[in-house]
Design an enzyme around this catalytic site. Structure first.
Site, mmCIF file in Angstrom:
data_model
loop_
_atom_site.group_PDB
_atom_site.id
_atom_site.type_symbol
_atom_site.label_atom_id
_atom_site.label_comp_id
_atom_site.label_asym_id
_atom_site.label_seq_id
_atom_site.Cartn_x
_atom_site.Cartn_y
_atom_site.Cartn_z
ATOM 1 N N GLY A 1 -9.693 -4.904 1.918
ATOM 2 C CA GLY A 1 -9.154 -4.384 3.162
ATOM 3 C C GLY A 1 -9.667 -2.974 3.411
ATOM 4 O O GLY A 1 -10.715 -2.565 2.903
ATOM 5 N N ASP A 2 -8.908 -2.245 4.194
ATOM 6 C CA ASP A 2 -9.287 -0.884 4.553
ATOM 7 C C ASP A 2 -9.023 0.134 3.434
ATOM 8 O O ASP A 2 -9.672 1.173 3.370
ATOM 9 C CB ASP A 2 -8.482 -0.456 5.788
ATOM 10 C CG ASP A 2 -6.979 -0.530 5.530
ATOM 11 O OD1 ASP A 2 -6.525 -1.498 4.885
ATOM 12 O OD2 ASP A 2 -6.249 0.388 5.962
ATOM 13 N N THR B 1 0.818 -1.215 0.000
ATOM 14 C CA THR B 1 0.000 0.000 0.000
ATOM 15 C C THR B 1 0.847 1.258 0.000
ATOM 16 O O THR B 1 1.859 1.310 0.695
ATOM 17 C CB THR B 1 -0.885 0.046 1.275
ATOM 18 O OG1 THR B 1 -1.676 -1.138 1.318
ATOM 19 C CG2 THR B 1 -1.794 1.262 1.314
ATOM 20 N N GLY C 1 -5.511 -4.572 7.189
ATOM 21 C CA GLY C 1 -6.740 -3.841 6.875
ATOM 22 C C GLY C 1 -7.923 -4.215 7.739
ATOM 23 O O GLY C 1 -8.716 -3.358 8.130
ATOM 24 N N THR D 1 -2.036 2.113 6.815
ATOM 25 C CA THR D 1 -1.477 0.953 6.120
ATOM 26 C C THR D 1 -1.285 -0.153 7.159
ATOM 27 O O THR D 1 -1.221 0.113 8.356
ATOM 28 C CB THR D 1 -0.163 1.293 5.382
ATOM 29 O OG1 THR D 1 0.334 0.116 4.736
ATOM 30 C CG2 THR D 1 0.902 1.834 6.311
ATOM 31 N N GLY D 2 -1.208 -1.379 6.686
ATOM 32 C CA GLY D 2 -1.090 -2.501 7.609
ATOM 33 C C GLY D 2 -2.295 -3.413 7.498
ATOM 34 O O GLY D 2 -2.979 -3.433 6.469
HETATM 35 N N1 ASP Z 1 -4.018 -2.115 4.356
HETATM 36 C C1 ASP Z 1 -3.800 -2.999 3.232
HETATM 37 C C2 ASP Z 1 -4.873 -4.038 3.211
HETATM 38 O O1 ASP Z 1 -5.253 -4.525 4.252
HETATM 39 C C3 ASP Z 1 -2.473 -3.655 3.227
HETATM 40 C C4 ASP Z 1 -1.285 -2.840 3.611
HETATM 41 O O2 ASP Z 1 -1.377 -1.661 3.899
HETATM 42 O O3 ASP Z 1 -0.193 -3.382 3.642
HETATM 43 O O4 ASP Z 1 -5.274 -4.433 2.136
#
Ligand code: ASP
Length: 341
Positions: free
Chosen positions: A230-231, A200, A254, A251-252
């Site tokens: 995801g988010d 992301t 989601g 990010t992370g």
């Molecule tokens: N937030 C993103 C998701 O969950 C992934 C990411 O940010 O690494 O799809």
């Protein structure tokens, strides 16, 4: 004290080392010192190069909205990067993309599970500007993109994604990976080693008029179930902008950002008077409390900008970097503070 000339040279050298592909070529570093504004921040090391794409717009007095679109397009275009068609596929081997964009007047647009389109962020902007809707998904999103003149790209994995997918197929286990980034090197740690599975870039900008906008684009968690969102494409979770208060993005993991409507929560905490970093921290703490002992298995990170032009970030775990570009401080990559020590 480093001289301004030396600082520019150092910044240019470190950027050159981090640059991937043609996107960093011939981009001038900021040279017009304007106090406070404009400003652009974005997630992870890749944000350094993306910020320069945004800076081209901001330094000419352009709109924050144009800047956040142009900025993340740089990352979407990189072949072996973590975002866009070069990203990791779902568990069926297909790359599906999610993106959203929001301006200073609560206009917003989003696409999700979009296949074979190089710049989902631009399709999200078209949804915002040319439809009565906020979000289009899957086949409908692709039909809309094609009708708007976006070419359909071949359905194929980038060499890096192909390799990662083959590796993943050996076990076909879906587990989150906690990512660490440090000046370009990705070192995933956590329950499963091997492939990096965060994909992301989120970007927030304030233009010379003081207006805020944000963008977020991703191929989602690597090797996700087909149809998983995801988010990142969700206004209020992956991104939120309230021009009177501030903007935030995530990010992370989601699923855990969605649980607390993360970006909106950060903006509401800023509305209550918290500075950007403190607001990001409070949101991370909320997730950590919900997850309990399982918090160690995931990473979540927030970035935020206030309407006064302050910026900040906070992560659940060590290893989250965010890139800042403003007329005062030039380019910086900041290692975000984190909760789990
Ligand atoms: N937030 C993103 C998701 O969950 C992934 C990411 O940010 O690494 O799809």
């Amino acid at each position: 004290m480093p001289t301004r000339r030396k600082f520019l040279t150092t910044s240019a050298a470190s950027l050159a080392a981090l640059a991937v592909g043609p996107s960093a070529e011939a981009v001038a570093l900021p040279t017009r010192p304007v106090v406070g504004k404009p400003l652009v921040i974005s997630t992870w090391d890749t944000g350094l190069v993306a910020n320069l794409g945004a800076w081209k717009v901001l330094s000419k007095g352009g709109r924050a909205l144009d800047a956040v679109e142009a900025g993340v397009m740089v990352t979407e275009a990189e072949q072996n990067c973590c975002v866009g068609l070069g990203g990791n596929p779902d568990r069926d081997g297909i790359v599906t993309l999610d993106a959203c964009i929001m301006d200073e007047q609560f206009n917003c647009g989003s696409v999700a599970a979009l296949e074979r389109i190089k710049h989902p962020i631009s399709v999200a902007r078209r949804v915002m500007e040319r439809t009565p809707h906020v979000m289009l998904v899957g086949e409908g999103a692709q039909q809309f993109a094609v009708a708007q003149g976006f070419p359909l790209e071949p359905q194929q994995l980038s060499p890096d994604a192909e390799k990662a997918y083959r590796e993943w197929l050996k076990t076909s286990q879906y587990k989150p990976i906690v990512n660490i980034e440090n000046s370009g090197s990705k070192k995933p740690v956590g329950p499963v080693g091997g492939a990096n599975n965060h994909d992301t870039i989120a970007m927030l900008a304030q233009d010379a008029r003081g207006n805020l906008s944000g963008s977020c684009t991703t191929s989602g968690m690597g090797f996700k179930m087909r149809g998983r969102l995801g988010d990142s494409p969700l206004i209020g979770s992956g991104l939120y902008v309230d021009n009177a208060v501030g903007a935030a993005a995530a990010t992370g993991q989601g699923e855990d950002v969605i649980r607390i409507a993360g970006a909106h929560t950060v903006v509401e905490l800023m509305r209550q008077g918290l500075a950007p970093k403190a607001a990001c921290k409070a949101a991370v703490e909320r997730i950590a409390k919900i997850k309990g002992a399982k918090a160690r298995d995931i990473q979540v990170c927030f970035i935020a900008v206030s309407s006064q032009g302050q910026h900040g970030a906070f992560a659940l775990q060590k290893g989250f970097s965010y890139a800042v570009c403003d007329a005062q401080n030039q380019q910086q990559l900041i290692q975000a503070d984190y909760l789990l020590r």
